[in-house]
Design a protein around this motif. Structure first.
Motif, PDB file in Angstrom:
ATOM      1  N   SER A  57       0.842  -1.335   0.125  1.00  0.00           N
ATOM      2  CA  SER A  57       0.042  -0.085   0.028  1.00  0.00           C
ATOM      3  C   SER A  57       0.820   1.135   0.207  1.00  0.00           C
ATOM      4  CB  SER A  57      -1.017  -0.052   1.215  1.00  0.00           C
ATOM      5  OG  SER A  57      -0.245   0.235   2.418  1.00  0.00           O
ATOM      6  N   GLU A  60      -2.227   7.313   2.395  1.00  0.00           N
ATOM      7  CA  GLU A  60      -3.665   7.550   2.007  1.00  0.00           C
ATOM      8  C   GLU A  60      -4.529   6.844   1.094  1.00  0.00           C
ATOM      9  OE1 GLU A  60      -5.222  10.232   3.551  1.00  0.00           O
ATOM     10  OE2 GLU A  60      -3.598  10.785   4.809  1.00  0.00           O
ATOM     11  N   GLN A  61      -4.124   5.376   0.907  1.00  0.00           N
ATOM     12  CA  GLN A  61      -4.822   4.452  -0.073  1.00  0.00           C
ATOM     13  C   GLN A  61      -5.637   3.666   0.675  1.00  0.00           C
ATOM     14  OE1 GLN A  61      -2.156   1.611  -1.860  1.00  0.00           O
ATOM     15  NE2 GLN A  61      -3.470   1.432  -3.540  1.00  0.00           N
ATOM     16  N   THR A  62      -6.966   3.089  -0.064  1.00  0.00           N
ATOM     17  CA  THR A  62      -7.825   2.532   0.806  1.00  0.00           C
ATOM     18  C   THR A  62      -7.731   0.897   0.283  1.00  0.00           C
ATOM     19  OG1 THR A  62      -9.439   4.321   0.557  1.00  0.00           O
ATOM     20  CG2 THR A  62     -10.349   2.024   0.966  1.00  0.00           C
ATOM     21  N   ASN A 111     -17.814   4.655  -0.463  1.00  0.00           N
ATOM     22  CA  ASN A 111     -17.354   4.862  -1.804  1.00  0.00           C
ATOM     23  C   ASN A 111     -18.165   3.851  -2.685  1.00  0.00           C
ATOM     24  OD1 ASN A 111     -16.010   5.046  -4.095  1.00  0.00           O
ATOM     25  ND2 ASN A 111     -13.829   4.583  -3.062  1.00  0.00           N
ATOM     26  N   SER A 115     -14.036   3.594  -6.398  1.00  0.00           N
ATOM     27  CA  SER A 115     -12.645   4.210  -7.170  1.00  0.00           C
ATOM     28  C   SER A 115     -11.469   4.086  -5.905  1.00  0.00           C
ATOM     29  CB  SER A 115     -13.214   5.441  -7.478  1.00  0.00           C
ATOM     30  OG  SER A 115     -13.505   6.390  -6.340  1.00  0.00           O
ATOM     31  N   ASN A 116     -10.493   4.009  -6.693  1.00  0.00           N
ATOM     32  CA  ASN A 116      -9.085   3.999  -5.562  1.00  0.00           C
ATOM     33  C   ASN A 116      -8.878   3.234  -4.680  1.00  0.00           C
ATOM     34  OD1 ASN A 116      -8.364   6.153  -7.526  1.00  0.00           O
ATOM     35  ND2 ASN A 116      -9.414   7.725  -6.216  1.00  0.00           N
ATOM     36  N   ILE A 117      -9.515   1.821  -4.823  1.00  0.00           N
ATOM     37  CA  ILE A 117      -9.794   0.861  -3.827  1.00  0.00           C
ATOM     38  C   ILE A 117      -8.816  -0.441  -4.474  1.00  0.00           C
ATOM     39  CG2 ILE A 117     -11.041  -0.874  -2.679  1.00  0.00           C
ATOM     40  CD1 ILE A 117     -13.139   1.305  -2.375  1.00  0.00           C
ATOM     41  N   LYS A 118      -8.127  -0.923  -3.463  1.00  0.00           N
ATOM     42  CA  LYS A 118      -7.186  -1.937  -3.864  1.00  0.00           C
ATOM     43  C   LYS A 118      -7.390  -3.182  -3.049  1.00  0.00           C
ATOM     44  CE  LYS A 118      -2.287  -3.003  -4.524  1.00  0.00           C
ATOM     45  NZ  LYS A 118      -0.828  -2.451  -4.367  1.00  0.00           N
TER      46      LYS A 118
END
Length: 121
Positions: A57, A60-62, A111, A115-118
């Motif tokens: 990661s 600031e990542q989800t 969300n 979006s922007n989820i790993k």
């Protein structure tokens, strides 16, 4: 012939149904992917350590873990981790690093487009 896996946990059944509905309504494939991973047998469900999350990661990542987050290792940056379950010490370590540990149902509400989820498995 393989045995069909039948879930008995009503909360898990409801979560899988909500994920599939959200995937269909929002036309987002990530929720269907998470639902299919949660439908696996309990023995094949993911268990991820904090050291693994720290390695894959960024700040600031989800992150979504379709299983349990365990406390082995440390986090050196702020991340939001959504998981089915957390160990008590893993939850504390995430909060100490400035991040937050939330349930998968909470991330669906925050969300819905995914979006922007790993996904980490």
């Amino acid at each position: 012939m393989a045995r069909k896996i039948i879930k008995t946990n009503p909360n898990l059944i409801e979560l899988i149904g909500n994920l599939k509905d959200k995937s269909y309504n929002e036309e987002v494939a990530i929720w269907k992917d998470v639902a299919s991973r949660l439908e696996k047998s309990t023995r094949r469900r993911t268990e991820i350590n904090l050291s693994d999350i720290n390695r894959v990661s960024e700040e600031e990542q989800t992150i979504i873990v379709p299983g349990k987050v365990l406390a082995n290792g440390n986090l050196d940056h702020k991340v939001t981790v959504a998981a089915l379950n957390f160990s008590k010490t893993a939850q504390e370590k995430i909060e100490e690093a400035g991040g937050e540990g939330i349930s998968i149902s909470e991330i669906i509400e925050k969300n819905p487009k995914g979006s922007n989820i790993k996904i980490v498995e």
